[in-house]
Design a protein around this motif. Structure first.
Motif, PDB file in Angstrom:
ATOM      1  N   TYR A 107       0.835  -1.206   0.000  1.00  0.00           N
ATOM      2  CA  TYR A 107       0.000   0.000   0.000  1.00  0.00           C
ATOM      3  C   TYR A 107       0.868   1.253   0.000  1.00  0.00           C
ATOM      4  O   TYR A 107       0.711   2.137   0.848  1.00  0.00           O
ATOM      5  CB  TYR A 107      -0.946  -0.026   1.208  1.00  0.00           C
ATOM      6  N   ALA A 108       1.773   1.322  -0.968  1.00  0.00           N
ATOM      7  CA  ALA A 108       2.694   2.455  -1.059  1.00  0.00           C
ATOM      8  C   ALA A 108       1.956   3.774  -1.272  1.00  0.00           C
ATOM      9  O   ALA A 108       2.453   4.843  -0.895  1.00  0.00           O
ATOM     10  CB  ALA A 108       3.690   2.222  -2.192  1.00  0.00           C
ATOM     11  N   GLN A 109       0.758   3.705  -1.845  1.00  0.00           N
ATOM     12  CA  GLN A 109      -0.002   4.928  -2.089  1.00  0.00           C
ATOM     13  C   GLN A 109      -0.599   5.501  -0.809  1.00  0.00           C
ATOM     14  O   GLN A 109      -0.971   6.678  -0.761  1.00  0.00           O
ATOM     15  CB  GLN A 109      -1.117   4.668  -3.113  1.00  0.00           C
ATOM     16  N   ASP A 110      -0.683   4.685   0.235  1.00  0.00           N
ATOM     17  CA  ASP A 110      -1.314   5.124   1.483  1.00  0.00           C
ATOM     18  C   ASP A 110      -0.334   5.302   2.642  1.00  0.00           C
ATOM     19  O   ASP A 110      -0.650   6.008   3.605  1.00  0.00           O
ATOM     20  CB  ASP A 110      -2.378   4.106   1.919  1.00  0.00           C
ATOM     21  N   LEU A 111       0.819   4.651   2.568  1.00  0.00           N
ATOM     22  CA  LEU A 111       1.766   4.675   3.676  1.00  0.00           C
ATOM     23  C   LEU A 111       3.069   5.348   3.265  1.00  0.00           C
ATOM     24  O   LEU A 111       3.505   5.223   2.120  1.00  0.00           O
ATOM     25  CB  LEU A 111       2.052   3.237   4.155  1.00  0.00           C
ATOM     26  N   ARG A 112       3.674   6.026   4.212  1.00  0.00           N
ATOM     27  CA  ARG A 112       4.925   6.759   3.972  1.00  0.00           C
ATOM     28  C   ARG A 112       6.083   5.987   4.577  1.00  0.00           C
ATOM     29  O   ARG A 112       6.125   5.766   5.787  1.00  0.00           O
ATOM     30  CB  ARG A 112       4.809   8.161   4.583  1.00  0.00           C
ATOM     31  N   ALA A 113       7.024   5.575   3.746  1.00  0.00           N
ATOM     32  CA  ALA A 113       8.146   4.773   4.215  1.00  0.00           C
ATOM     33  C   ALA A 113       9.090   5.588   5.081  1.00  0.00           C
ATOM     34  O   ALA A 113       9.392   6.744   4.785  1.00  0.00           O
ATOM     35  CB  ALA A 113       8.908   4.187   3.028  1.00  0.00           C
ATOM     36  N   ALA A 114       9.540   4.983   6.168  1.00  0.00           N
ATOM     37  CA  ALA A 114      10.559   5.612   7.003  1.00  0.00           C
ATOM     38  C   ALA A 114      11.857   5.715   6.207  1.00  0.00           C
ATOM     39  O   ALA A 114      12.215   4.811   5.457  1.00  0.00           O
ATOM     40  CB  ALA A 114      10.778   4.791   8.269  1.00  0.00           C
ATOM     41  N   GLU A 115      12.549   6.832   6.356  1.00  0.00           N
ATOM     42  CA  GLU A 115      13.801   7.049   5.637  1.00  0.00           C
ATOM     43  C   GLU A 115      14.948   6.441   6.433  1.00  0.00           C
ATOM     44  O   GLU A 115      15.451   7.031   7.382  1.00  0.00           O
ATOM     45  CB  GLU A 115      14.014   8.550   5.401  1.00  0.00           C
ATOM     46  N   LEU A 116      15.328   5.255   6.022  1.00  0.00           N
ATOM     47  CA  LEU A 116      16.382   4.514   6.699  1.00  0.00           C
ATOM     48  C   LEU A 116      17.438   4.111   5.680  1.00  0.00           C
ATOM     49  O   LEU A 116      17.283   4.339   4.480  1.00  0.00           O
ATOM     50  CB  LEU A 116      15.797   3.266   7.381  1.00  0.00           C
ATOM     51  N   GLY A 117      18.495   3.493   6.142  1.00  0.00           N
ATOM     52  CA  GLY A 117      19.559   3.097   5.240  1.00  0.00           C
ATOM     53  C   GLY A 117      19.248   1.842   4.454  1.00  0.00           C
ATOM     54  O   GLY A 117      20.075   1.394   3.658  1.00  0.00           O
ATOM     55  N   GLU A 118      18.078   1.252   4.661  1.00  0.00           N
ATOM     56  CA  GLU A 118      17.652   0.057   3.944  1.00  0.00           C
ATOM     57  C   GLU A 118      16.172   0.155   3.668  1.00  0.00           C
ATOM     58  O   GLU A 118      15.483   1.038   4.189  1.00  0.00           O
ATOM     59  CB  GLU A 118      17.973  -1.190   4.763  1.00  0.00           C
ATOM     60  N   ASP A 119      15.683  -0.727   2.821  1.00  0.00           N
ATOM     61  CA  ASP A 119      14.286  -0.700   2.416  1.00  0.00           C
ATOM     62  C   ASP A 119      13.415  -1.370   3.478  1.00  0.00           C
ATOM     63  O   ASP A 119      13.443  -2.593   3.624  1.00  0.00           O
ATOM     64  CB  ASP A 119      14.137  -1.423   1.078  1.00  0.00           C
ATOM     65  N   PRO A 120      12.602  -0.604   4.216  1.00  0.00           N
ATOM     66  CA  PRO A 120      11.780  -1.210   5.273  1.00  0.00           C
ATOM     67  C   PRO A 120      10.526  -1.889   4.757  1.00  0.00           C
ATOM     68  O   PRO A 120       9.792  -2.496   5.534  1.00  0.00           O
ATOM     69  CB  PRO A 120      11.432  -0.015   6.154  1.00  0.00           C
ATOM     70  N   SER A 121      10.260  -1.824   3.447  1.00  0.00           N
ATOM     71  CA  SER A 121       9.040  -2.426   2.917  1.00  0.00           C
ATOM     72  C   SER A 121       9.156  -3.939   2.766  1.00  0.00           C
ATOM     73  O   SER A 121       8.166  -4.606   2.486  1.00  0.00           O
ATOM     74  CB  SER A 121       8.693  -1.810   1.559  1.00  0.00           C
ATOM     75  N   VAL A 122      10.357  -4.487   2.933  1.00  0.00           N
ATOM     76  CA  VAL A 122      10.537  -5.939   2.834  1.00  0.00           C
ATOM     77  C   VAL A 122      10.661  -6.583   4.206  1.00  0.00           C
ATOM     78  O   VAL A 122      10.867  -7.793   4.313  1.00  0.00           O
ATOM     79  CB  VAL A 122      11.779  -6.284   1.977  1.00  0.00           C
ATOM     80  N   TRP A 123      10.523  -5.794   5.248  1.00  0.00           N
ATOM     81  CA  TRP A 123      10.705  -6.318   6.601  1.00  0.00           C
ATOM     82  C   TRP A 123       9.509  -7.155   7.047  1.00  0.00           C
ATOM     83  O   TRP A 123       8.352  -6.753   6.877  1.00  0.00           O
ATOM     84  CB  TRP A 123      10.880  -5.173   7.600  1.00  0.00           C
ATOM     85  N   VAL A 124       9.804  -8.299   7.646  1.00  0.00           N
ATOM     86  CA  VAL A 124       8.794  -9.106   8.334  1.00  0.00           C
ATOM     87  C   VAL A 124       9.354  -9.471   9.703  1.00  0.00           C
ATOM     88  O   VAL A 124      10.570  -9.469   9.903  1.00  0.00           O
ATOM     89  CB  VAL A 124       8.443 -10.385   7.539  1.00  0.00           C
ATOM     90  N   PRO A 125       8.509  -9.768  10.671  1.00  0.00           N
ATOM     91  CA  PRO A 125       8.996 -10.111  12.012  1.00  0.00           C
ATOM     92  C   PRO A 125       9.956 -11.299  11.998  1.00  0.00           C
ATOM     93  O   PRO A 125       9.847 -12.195  11.154  1.00  0.00           O
ATOM     94  CB  PRO A 125       7.710 -10.446  12.772  1.00  0.00           C
ATOM     95  N   HIS A 126      10.886 -11.291  12.942  1.00  0.00           N
ATOM     96  CA  HIS A 126      11.857 -12.388  13.059  1.00  0.00           C
ATOM     97  C   HIS A 126      11.994 -12.783  14.521  1.00  0.00           C
ATOM     98  O   HIS A 126      12.046 -11.942  15.417  1.00  0.00           O
ATOM     99  CB  HIS A 126      13.215 -11.970  12.510  1.00  0.00           C
ATOM    100  N   ALA A 127      12.101 -14.097  14.732  1.00  0.00           N
ATOM    101  CA  ALA A 127      12.201 -14.637  16.088  1.00  0.00           C
ATOM    102  C   ALA A 127      13.440 -14.144  16.829  1.00  0.00           C
ATOM    103  O   ALA A 127      13.428 -14.031  18.056  1.00  0.00           O
ATOM    104  CB  ALA A 127      12.210 -16.162  16.028  1.00  0.00           C
ATOM    105  N   ALA A 128      14.531 -13.854  16.107  1.00  0.00           N
ATOM    106  CA  ALA A 128      15.754 -13.423  16.773  1.00  0.00           C
ATOM    107  C   ALA A 128      15.540 -12.130  17.546  1.00  0.00           C
ATOM    108  O   ALA A 128      16.002 -11.986  18.694  1.00  0.00           O
ATOM    109  CB  ALA A 128      16.877 -13.244  15.751  1.00  0.00           C
ATOM    110  N   GLU A 129      14.821 -11.188  16.951  1.00  0.00           N
ATOM    111  CA  GLU A 129      14.573  -9.920  17.635  1.00  0.00           C
ATOM    112  C   GLU A 129      13.623 -10.106  18.811  1.00  0.00           C
ATOM    113  O   GLU A 129      13.787  -9.459  19.856  1.00  0.00           O
ATOM    114  CB  GLU A 129      14.016  -8.906  16.628  1.00  0.00           C
TER     115      GLU A 129
END
Length: 225
Positions: free
Chosen positions: A161-183
């Motif tokens: 939903y790129a048309q509705d949400l504003r991506a955080a400006e970080l050093g990597e692409d946060p749109s591919v992030w999914v939860p991970h057990a390590a964190e």
């Protein structure tokens, strides 16, 4: 402190965390094979680390929010292992994983975590990040992406939903992030050490809405025959 952490809220992942640091990690982005791959993956992690379930200090599981079937697999496995090994079981909101990742990536101030909830909706929660780390402000909820606050966001909801949400400006692409057990395991370590508060929850699934699978009317108490 040695913890086994499991999450199946989006894809599936598992990790062994020793004193807050990942010892062994595994993940898959597949969303339809949790039941087949998660238990063998945990077995391999233990073997690779040279430990057994009896060596653990506890088990941590992501409680979602997430799709019904996949989320149940991780929770059922975590409950079964904790019971079999006689270890304490703790739950953590899976979205907290991405909040921690965003904080580690340098986000500052208020932000959103948004993941795919299907049905043209996202699971989301609002956090704030400062010198003390990230903290949940409200949520989690399920809603259309267009209804969310206008704040920088991280998570797979961005990709959908790129048309509705504003991506955080970080050093990597946060749109591919999914939860991970390590964190989640790292957060649990901090909580158990008394360094974090309000992180742990009951290890019960956080669905946020009704399942598509419903008991037929004629099988309900007082239903038609």
């Amino acid at each position: 402190m040695l913890l086994l952490s499991i999450d199946s809220s989006a894809g599936a992942s598992a990790a062994l965390i020793r004193d807050g640091e990942p010892l062994q990690v595994w993940h898959t982005e597949e969303t339809t094979s949790h039941a087949e791959v998660l238990a063998p993956a945990v077995q391999r992690l233990l073997a690779q680390a040279g430990v057994t379930g009896e060596d653990l200090d506890g088990v941590v599981v992501g409680v979602g929010p997430g799709p019904f079937t996949g989320l149940r697999v991780g929770l059922a496995l975590a409950h079964a292992l904790a019971e079999a090994w006689g270890k304490p079981l703790q739950g953590i909101c899976s979205l907290d994983s991405l909040a921690l990742r965003a904080t580690d990536a340098g986000i500052d101030g208020e932000f959103l975590v948004a993941t795919d909830a299907r049905r043209r909706e996202v699971y989301w929660a609002q956090y704030v990040s400062d010198d003390a780390g990230s903290r949940l402000q409200r949520g989690p909820f399920v809603a259309a992406a267009s209804e969310l606050p206008d704040l920088p966001a991280v998570g797979a909801g961005l990709r959908l939903y790129a048309q509705d949400l504003r991506a955080a400006e970080l050093g990597e692409d946060p749109s591919v992030w999914v939860p991970h057990a390590a964190e989640l395991g790292q957060l649990a370590t901090g909580a158990l050490a008394g360094e974090l508060h309000g992180v742990m929850c009951q290890p019960r699934p956080l669905y946020l809405r009704e399942s598509d699978a419903q008991v037929p009317r004629q099988m309900r108490p007082g239903g038609a025959t």
